[in-house]
Scaffold this motif. Structure first.
Motif, PDB file in Angstrom:
ATOM      1  N   UNK A 128       0.866  -1.187   0.000  1.00  0.00           N
ATOM      2  CA  UNK A 128       0.000   0.000   0.000  1.00  0.00           C
ATOM      3  C   UNK A 128       0.903   1.238   0.000  1.00  0.00           C
ATOM      4  N   UNK A 129       1.253   1.674  -1.198  1.00  0.00           N
ATOM      5  CA  UNK A 129       2.220   2.773  -1.333  1.00  0.00           C
ATOM      6  C   UNK A 129       1.689   4.049  -0.686  1.00  0.00           C
ATOM      7  N   UNK A 130       0.390   4.302  -0.854  1.00  0.00           N
ATOM      8  CA  UNK A 130      -0.180   5.540  -0.308  1.00  0.00           C
ATOM      9  C   UNK A 130      -0.061   5.563   1.217  1.00  0.00           C
ATOM     10  N   UNK A 131      -0.342   4.430   1.849  1.00  0.00           N
ATOM     11  CA  UNK A 131      -0.242   4.373   3.317  1.00  0.00           C
ATOM     12  C   UNK A 131       1.181   4.695   3.762  1.00  0.00           C
ATOM     13  N   UNK A 132       2.173   4.143   3.078  1.00  0.00           N
ATOM     14  CA  UNK A 132       3.562   4.410   3.457  1.00  0.00           C
ATOM     15  C   UNK A 132       3.922   5.870   3.163  1.00  0.00           C
ATOM     16  N   UNK A 133       3.507   6.372   2.000  1.00  0.00           N
ATOM     17  CA  UNK A 133       3.821   7.773   1.659  1.00  0.00           C
ATOM     18  C   UNK A 133       3.286   8.715   2.729  1.00  0.00           C
ATOM     19  N   UNK A 134       2.055   8.448   3.170  1.00  0.00           N
ATOM     20  CA  UNK A 134       1.432   9.324   4.182  1.00  0.00           C
ATOM     21  C   UNK A 134       2.139   9.200   5.526  1.00  0.00           C
ATOM     22  N   UNK A 135       2.564   7.971   5.854  1.00  0.00           N
ATOM     23  CA  UNK A 135       3.108   7.741   7.204  1.00  0.00           C
ATOM     24  C   UNK A 135       4.553   8.221   7.368  1.00  0.00           C
ATOM     25  N   UNK A 136       5.307   8.259   6.281  1.00  0.00           N
ATOM     26  CA  UNK A 136       6.722   8.663   6.394  1.00  0.00           C
ATOM     27  C   UNK A 136       6.779  10.160   6.723  1.00  0.00           C
ATOM     28  N   UNK A 154      10.225   9.571  11.209  1.00  0.00           N
ATOM     29  CA  UNK A 154      10.609   8.289  10.598  1.00  0.00           C
ATOM     30  C   UNK A 154      12.084   8.267  10.243  1.00  0.00           C
ATOM     31  N   UNK A 155      12.821   7.347  10.843  1.00  0.00           N
ATOM     32  CA  UNK A 155      14.230   7.232  10.442  1.00  0.00           C
ATOM     33  C   UNK A 155      14.400   6.216   9.320  1.00  0.00           C
ATOM     34  N   UNK A 156      13.489   5.233   9.214  1.00  0.00           N
ATOM     35  CA  UNK A 156      13.666   4.207   8.180  1.00  0.00           C
ATOM     36  C   UNK A 156      12.376   3.469   7.872  1.00  0.00           C
ATOM     37  N   UNK A 157      12.373   2.876   6.688  1.00  0.00           N
ATOM     38  CA  UNK A 157      11.344   1.909   6.307  1.00  0.00           C
ATOM     39  C   UNK A 157      12.065   0.574   6.150  1.00  0.00           C
ATOM     40  N   UNK A 158      11.537  -0.449   6.791  1.00  0.00           N
ATOM     41  CA  UNK A 158      12.152  -1.779   6.746  1.00  0.00           C
ATOM     42  C   UNK A 158      11.201  -2.748   6.050  1.00  0.00           C
ATOM     43  N   UNK A 159      11.671  -3.325   4.922  1.00  0.00           N
ATOM     44  CA  UNK A 159      10.798  -4.191   4.120  1.00  0.00           C
ATOM     45  C   UNK A 159      11.524  -5.423   3.607  1.00  0.00           C
ATOM     46  N   UNK A 160      10.798  -6.515   3.427  1.00  0.00           N
ATOM     47  CA  UNK A 160      11.290  -7.624   2.608  1.00  0.00           C
ATOM     48  C   UNK A 160      10.804  -7.338   1.179  1.00  0.00           C
ATOM     49  N   UNK A 161      11.666  -7.338   0.187  1.00  0.00           N
ATOM     50  CA  UNK A 161      11.174  -7.107  -1.173  1.00  0.00           C
ATOM     51  C   UNK A 161      10.229  -8.214  -1.642  1.00  0.00           C
ATOM     52  N   UNK A 162      10.426  -9.412  -1.123  1.00  0.00           N
ATOM     53  CA  UNK A 162       9.455 -10.496  -1.321  1.00  0.00           C
ATOM     54  C   UNK A 162       9.231 -11.080   0.078  1.00  0.00           C
ATOM     55  N   UNK A 199       8.980   1.571  -5.862  1.00  0.00           N
ATOM     56  CA  UNK A 199       9.410   2.855  -6.439  1.00  0.00           C
ATOM     57  C   UNK A 199       8.896   4.039  -5.624  1.00  0.00           C
ATOM     58  N   UNK A 200       7.616   3.956  -5.237  1.00  0.00           N
ATOM     59  CA  UNK A 200       7.043   5.101  -4.510  1.00  0.00           C
ATOM     60  C   UNK A 200       7.613   5.225  -3.099  1.00  0.00           C
ATOM     61  N   UNK A 201       7.870   4.095  -2.452  1.00  0.00           N
ATOM     62  CA  UNK A 201       8.467   4.156  -1.105  1.00  0.00           C
ATOM     63  C   UNK A 201       9.890   4.722  -1.220  1.00  0.00           C
ATOM     64  N   UNK A 202      10.643   4.226  -2.220  1.00  0.00           N
ATOM     65  CA  UNK A 202      12.024   4.728  -2.406  1.00  0.00           C
ATOM     66  C   UNK A 202      12.008   6.240  -2.623  1.00  0.00           C
ATOM     67  N   UNK A 203      11.085   6.674  -3.456  1.00  0.00           N
ATOM     68  CA  UNK A 203      11.081   8.088  -3.797  1.00  0.00           C
ATOM     69  C   UNK A 203      10.660   8.964  -2.600  1.00  0.00           C
ATOM     70  N   UNK A 204       9.684   8.492  -1.829  1.00  0.00           N
ATOM     71  CA  UNK A 204       9.278   9.247  -0.618  1.00  0.00           C
ATOM     72  C   UNK A 204      10.418   9.237   0.426  1.00  0.00           C
ATOM     73  N   UNK A 205      11.130   8.140   0.522  1.00  0.00           N
ATOM     74  CA  UNK A 205      12.288   8.083   1.427  1.00  0.00           C
ATOM     75  C   UNK A 205      13.324   9.118   0.991  1.00  0.00           C
ATOM     76  N   UNK A 206      13.574   9.208  -0.300  1.00  0.00           N
ATOM     77  CA  UNK A 206      14.549  10.192  -0.801  1.00  0.00           C
ATOM     78  C   UNK A 206      14.122  11.615  -0.449  1.00  0.00           C
ATOM     79  N   UNK A 207      12.849  11.904  -0.666  1.00  0.00           N
ATOM     80  CA  UNK A 207      12.349  13.268  -0.408  1.00  0.00           C
ATOM     81  C   UNK A 207      12.472  13.658   1.064  1.00  0.00           C
TER      82      UNK A 207
END
Ligand SMILES: Cc1ncc(COP(=O)(O)O)c(C=O)c1O
Length: 402
Positions: A171-179, A183-191, A206-214
């Motif tokens: 859920x990219x939107x949920x992560x984008x909103x929450x970061x 937030x110091x980090x997002x921790x994920x298994x790619x699979x 892609x969207x999580x990476x980009x929000x992390x960059x911003x």
């Protein structure tokens, strides 16, 4: 001791942590294990996605015995030769600058959590929160259980380590909103592996990476299960063409020897003296094994083999799907799962075990296949034959066509 005596001794002396089949494994070779009664098992579990080179491969036996004869332990206070060689090799393979070695996937993630908090303190105004995914799995230490989004962990060992928040996977939107600022980090298994082999979508990553960059937030990929060739790429992040800031590896980087690692970018070389370490960090035997696993995986082109054999495996399973109602045949490379029409996974795993085939059911209706990367088509044929017989015996059935 005979097998019965061994099993009785096990019951008496081992702390209970899980149910085990009534067998005592005694030796292994390639794709097969053999128990103390001389029964052979075709291994599609591989120590839970660990033994990429198969059982007791000559390259690891040689690396272990020659390193043991030369230097068993140098102390973490000193450098040793295989430590430096493996650090150079693994960082260059992953395209990251620094590595910390440890012995299990949970420790590697624990290390990533600490590094992310250090980063938050030093570089992001005290940010401490780590966003994780529901159903994710990151290990069994208290902090990594707190980071895991596994439902069954929720009520355990309270109070958990604070500072983790779980959001729906993909859920990219949920992560984008929450970061945010906290937030110091997002921790994920790619699979997601333990959850039942659920890949992230390209859009999500892609969207999580980009929000992390911003937002100057770190992206941590837990590739303990997916790393070192398992998914048909050396690292699963290559499927997405997205690089994490921190990468954790375990399982197959030691090919069965206890070895794990946390890698990071140059900017994250942030620990001060004494903040991170361990008696067995950079232990020479583990380092020699790590180097041998990496070299052998490349020399024998096992990453390509994982991709090729994974495709064959998915195709063979596909042929069974109509008769047995198998659905959602999924995964990358040799990290594959499928759904059964009913929750017969544990029975299926047990019956296959009785016939000399090792499989894993991470959920009652999910079967997961994580064989060694050295697998050949003949092993897939053998597995499919046993699986077919057992599914018939258990009455696993698809919707009858009218
Ligand atoms: C994605 C992931 N992270 C972490 C771990 C924990 O690794 P270990 O059991 O070596 O501590 C696992 C183990 O299954 C895993 O699959």
């Amino acid at each position: 001791m005979n097998t019965q005596q061994l099993l009785e001794a096990a019951e008496r002396s081992l702390l209970f942590v899980t149910d085990r089949e009534p067998a005592v494994m005694q030796s292994g070779s390639g794709m097969y294990l053999e128990d103390s009664a001389g029964r052979r098992y075709l291994d599609f579990v591989g120590g839970w996605a660990v033994t990429g080179l198969g059982h007791s491969p000559a390259e690891l036996v040689e690396a272990l015995s020659s390193q043991a004869a030369q230097l068993l332990n140098a102390s973490p206070a000193y450098y040793n030769v295989p430590m430096i060689e493996f650090a150079s090799a693994i960082t260059s393979e992953a395209g990251l600058s620094r590595v910390f070695f440890c012995s299990s996937g949970a420790e590697a993630n624990e290390s990533a959590i600490k590094l992310a908090r250090k980063y938050g303190k030093v570089c992001k105004g005290g940010a401490y929160e780590i966003l994780c995914a529901e159903h994710g799995f990151h290990g069994r230490t208290l902090a990594t259980m707190s980071a895991s989004g596994k439902e069954a962990f929720r009520p355990l060992f309270e109070p958990k380590v604070p500072g983790f928040r779980h959001l729906p996977f993909n859920d990219a939107t949920a992560f984008e909103r929450a970061i945010g600022n906290e937030t110091c980090a997002v921790l994920l298994e790619p699979i997601q592996g333990e959850a039942g082999v659920y890949p992230a979508t390209q859009d999500f990553i892609e969207r999580v990476r980009s929000r992390c960059n911003e937002t100057d937030t770190l992206l941590i990929f837990d590739e303990v299960q997916t790393g070192m060739g398992r998914t048909g790429r050396m690292f699963a992040f290559e499927h997405f063409d997205i690089k994490p800031d921190i990468l954790t590896l375990g399982k197959n980087i030691g090919g069965g020897f206890p070895l794990a690692a946390m890698l990071c970018t140059e900017e994250l070389n942030l620990f001060d003296k004494g903040e991170q370490g361990g008696t067995y960090t950079g232990q020479p035997l583990a380092m020699a094994v790590g180097l041998a696993v990496l070299r052998t995986t490349k020399e024998r082109d096992l990453v390509k083999n994982a991709e090729r054999m994974g495709a064959v495996l998915q195709q063979r399973l596909g042929k069974l799907s109509a008769e047995f109602g198998l659905t959602k045949i999924r995964g990358y490379g040799l990290l594959i799962a499928f759904d059964l029409p009913e929750p017969k996974g544990p029975d299926l795993v047990h019956k296959c075990f009785e016939r000399g085939l090792l499989l894993n059911a991470p959920a009652p209706n999910v079967v997961r296949l994580v064989p060694p990367l050295i697998i050949e088509e003949s092993h897939i044929d053998e597995m499919i034959t046993v699986l077919t017989e057992v599914m018939r015996e258990l009455g696993v059935a698809g919707t009858p066509s009218s």
